[in-house]
Motif scaffolding. Structure first.
Motif, PDB file in Angstrom:
ATOM      1  N   ALA A  60      27.771  32.368  29.134  1.00 54.83           N
ATOM      2  CA  ALA A  60      28.029  33.754  29.545  1.00 54.83           C
ATOM      3  C   ALA A  60      29.171  34.358  28.736  1.00 54.83           C
ATOM      4  O   ALA A  60      29.093  35.508  28.272  1.00 54.83           O
ATOM      5  CB  ALA A  60      28.352  33.803  31.040  1.00 54.83           C
ATOM      6  N   LEU A  61      30.238  33.587  28.562  1.00 46.70           N
ATOM      7  CA  LEU A  61      31.374  34.066  27.778  1.00 46.70           C
ATOM      8  C   LEU A  61      30.938  34.386  26.349  1.00 46.70           C
ATOM      9  O   LEU A  61      31.363  35.381  25.754  1.00 46.70           O
ATOM     10  CB  LEU A  61      32.482  33.010  27.767  1.00 46.70           C
ATOM     11  N   ASN A  62      30.073  33.553  25.810  1.00 43.46           N
ATOM     12  CA  ASN A  62      29.599  33.758  24.439  1.00 43.46           C
ATOM     13  C   ASN A  62      28.793  35.049  24.315  1.00 43.46           C
ATOM     14  O   ASN A  62      29.003  35.842  23.391  1.00 43.46           O
ATOM     15  CB  ASN A  62      28.750  32.566  24.002  1.00 43.46           C
ATOM     16  N   LEU A  63      27.860  35.270  25.247  1.00 43.23           N
ATOM     17  CA  LEU A  63      26.975  36.435  25.164  1.00 43.23           C
ATOM     18  C   LEU A  63      27.683  37.743  25.506  1.00 43.23           C
ATOM     19  O   LEU A  63      27.165  38.824  25.204  1.00 43.23           O
ATOM     20  CB  LEU A  63      25.775  36.246  26.092  1.00 43.23           C
TER      21      LEU A  63
ATOM     22  N   TRP B  22      35.470  40.507  27.968  1.00 46.97           N
ATOM     23  CA  TRP B  22      35.194  39.655  29.119  1.00 46.97           C
ATOM     24  C   TRP B  22      35.538  40.370  30.429  1.00 46.97           C
ATOM     25  O   TRP B  22      34.827  40.223  31.423  1.00 46.97           O
ATOM     26  CB  TRP B  22      35.973  38.346  28.994  1.00 46.97           C
ATOM     27  N   LYS B  23      36.596  41.162  30.401  1.00 46.06           N
ATOM     28  CA  LYS B  23      36.981  41.921  31.595  1.00 46.06           C
ATOM     29  C   LYS B  23      35.957  43.014  31.896  1.00 46.06           C
ATOM     30  O   LYS B  23      35.481  43.160  33.023  1.00 46.06           O
ATOM     31  CB  LYS B  23      38.364  42.540  31.383  1.00 46.06           C
TER      32      LYS B  23
ATOM     33  N   GLY C 179      33.846  41.093  34.341  1.00 46.78           N
ATOM     34  CA  GLY C 179      34.754  41.266  35.475  1.00 46.78           C
ATOM     35  C   GLY C 179      35.739  40.134  35.655  1.00 46.78           C
ATOM     36  O   GLY C 179      36.239  39.914  36.767  1.00 46.78           O
ATOM     37  N   ILE C 180      36.038  39.397  34.588  1.00 44.26           N
ATOM     38  CA  ILE C 180      36.981  38.277  34.707  1.00 44.26           C
ATOM     39  C   ILE C 180      38.295  38.615  34.019  1.00 44.26           C
ATOM     40  O   ILE C 180      38.349  39.378  33.051  1.00 44.26           O
ATOM     41  CB  ILE C 180      36.399  36.972  34.127  1.00 44.26           C
ATOM     42  N   ASN C 181      39.359  38.046  34.529  1.00 48.63           N
ATOM     43  CA  ASN C 181      40.699  38.294  33.996  1.00 48.63           C
ATOM     44  C   ASN C 181      41.106  37.202  33.018  1.00 48.63           C
ATOM     45  O   ASN C 181      40.851  36.016  33.245  1.00 48.63           O
ATOM     46  CB  ASN C 181      41.721  38.366  35.139  1.00 48.63           C
TER      47      ASN C 181
END
Length: 486
Positions: free
Chosen positions: A260-263, A352-353, A357-359
């Motif tokens: 997910a982080l990659n995409l 990513w934010k 929705g991640i910090n």
């Protein structure tokens, strides 16, 4: 006519420039098993002190790298040689290493198994010779101008710690009559903005690293030159979760989270709006620039869209249990403070934010500390990069085997290890490519590394400086360089 070049180099990349280390001319013979290589050295090659470069220097140098007492970081790069790994790890002797000077100008090398890219490997610095008599006479020979010897077109005459290096034409170089420059003066600085200002004022002929903010204008007006670079800029993930809290460990060890982080990263935007150096947005881990057995570029497979896929990223994160980022712990993104890495990391954190929705907490360290932190795996996600040691996909794949000292992700996959090991000795080029593609498939599924872009090299070179050559592996050559009309 001016016959010397003055240039500024950043101290962090000094080891990438080998002005004085030439390679001997060689003729190759291979036996039917492709296990024995015989190199014939040219007889007019000399060290800068006048000594003849011999096959004994090569045998001594290679075994010196493998000697456990030397503790050479790149000793593993010689494990292709028969008995090399056993000697380096303490279970064998130097006499059992398959390197032998048959006479002064003949070097015989025996390999553990067929290695199709062995000749590519011999161009890497750990395979360079050293002058046996000089090294044995003084263990600190390489740290003093009076004892430092080389065998290339230039020799060192001054070494002013943290300030400058001076090289002059090597009168003992076999091709000295073709060398047009009399001198190279290298100034060492740590701030690329200061280096650029000096270059812009006309006081220096070349700078090795240029400020990101100036790349676009510099390439346009011709003061900057872009060279190919066989390398990938990426993020490395501590997939073990070691030294992290339980909630952070849970996300780092989850493959779907890493996917997910990659995409969620838009590489096109980073290259266009942040780096601005003509970098190629990544769509694989192995970069473009390596020919495949089928005639296509090895990196022709697109594992993901360089523009990203936010919808797919959101779905993967939801499947991992963090819909819209709810419950996802704050993760720390680590980078070294030199250069423009902070701008790239900020862009990734913002994506990513916004997209997941991640910090993200950004953290920076000085280069030496940063290197050790990654090695000790006391990080969560960190910026990383790799430029090939030789032109073959293996230089990007073998670093992720479970036994590799360069595997800072803690990644371990038995199938991956087996594919890499088999590919090393496979002599059928099509089968070998298939094995390496399968290994990359695993890497891009497990995602211990998140590729961002393929490197380019942008150098500041004044218009009157001609024929400076820069290889895709990052080596800079001044043997044919000259100053035109100044």
């Amino acid at each position: 006519m001016k016959k010397f070049i003055s240039l500024i180099i950043l101290v962090t990349i000094l080891t990438a420039i080998f002005i004085g280390c030439g390679k001997s001319k060689k003729e190759l013979k291979k036996d039917d098993q492709v296990l024995t290589y015989t190199f014939k050295l040219r007889k007019d090659a000399k060290w800068s002190n006048g000594d003849t470069v011999t096959a004994h220097d090569y045998e001594y140098a290679w075994k010196r790298v493998l000697n456990p007492d030397t503790a050479a970081e790149y000793a593993y790069q010689m494990y292709y040689i028969k008995g090399a790994e056993a000697y380096n790890t303490g279970s064998g002797s130097a006499d059992e290493v398959g390197v032998k000077a048959v006479d002064d100008y003949t070097l015989e090398v025996q390999l553990e198994s067929p290695t199709s890219y062995f000749l590519e490997l011999t161009a890497f610095p750990c395979y360079f010779p050293v002058n046996k008599s000089v090294v044995e006479k003084d263990a600190d020979w390489a740290t003093k101008v009076d004892t430092y010897v080389s065998n290339g077109p230039f020799k060192m005459t001054e070494w002013n710690m943290k300030d400058s290096l001076v090289f002059v034409k090597n009168d003992n170089y076999y091709n000295k009559d073709k060398v047009k420059l009399d001198k190279l003066v290298m100034k060492m600085v740590t701030d690329e903005t200061s280096a650029y200002a000096t270059f812009k004022a006309g006081d220096f002929d070349m700078i090795d690293v240029v400020p990101t903010s100036e790349i676009e204008a510099g390439l346009k007006d011709g003061s900057f030159v872009k060279f190919d670079n066989l390398g990938t800029y990426f993020l490395v993930v501590n997939v073990t979760g070691e030294n992290a809290s339980d909630d952070v460990k849970k996300v780092l060890t989850d493959k779907k989270v890493r996917q997910a982080l990659n995409l969620a990263i838009d590489r096109d935007s980073i290259v266009k709006n942040v780096t601005k150096g003509g970098q190629i947005p990544a769509h694989s881990y192995i970069p473009e620039g390596i020919p495949g057995a089928d005639g296509k570029d090895f990196a022709s497979k697109e594992y993901f869209k360089s523009s990203g896929d936010v919808a797919a990223a959101k779905k993967l994160l939801e499947e991992a249990g963090y819909k819209d980022g709810e419950g996802f712990p704050t993760i720390t993104l680590l980078y070294n403070q030199e250069g423009a890495h902070g701008d790239i990391m900020q862009a990734v954190a913002d994506m990513w934010k916004k997209n997941l929705g991640i910090n993200v907490s950004l953290s920076q360290q000085e280069w030496k500390v940063f290197q050790q932190t990654r090695k000790d795996m006391k990080y969560q996600i960190a910026r990383h990069g790799w430029v090939g040691d030789y032109v073959d996909p293996m230089t990007f794949l073998d670093m992720w085997t479970s036994t590799s000292p360069l595997n800072y992700a803690g990644f371990a996959n038995e199938e991956y290890d087996n594919l890499v090991e088999t590919a090393i000795s496979e002599t059928d080029t099509a089968k070998r490519d298939e094995l390496m593609h399968k290994a990359e498939d695993i890497l891009m599924d497990e995602m211990p590394a998140l590729p961002i872009y393929y490197y380019t090299q942008v150098k500041g070179i004044q218009p009157y400086v001609k024929d400076v050559r820069v290889s895709p592996l990052g080596f800079i050559y001044f043997d044919k360089a000259y100053i035109d009309g100044k």
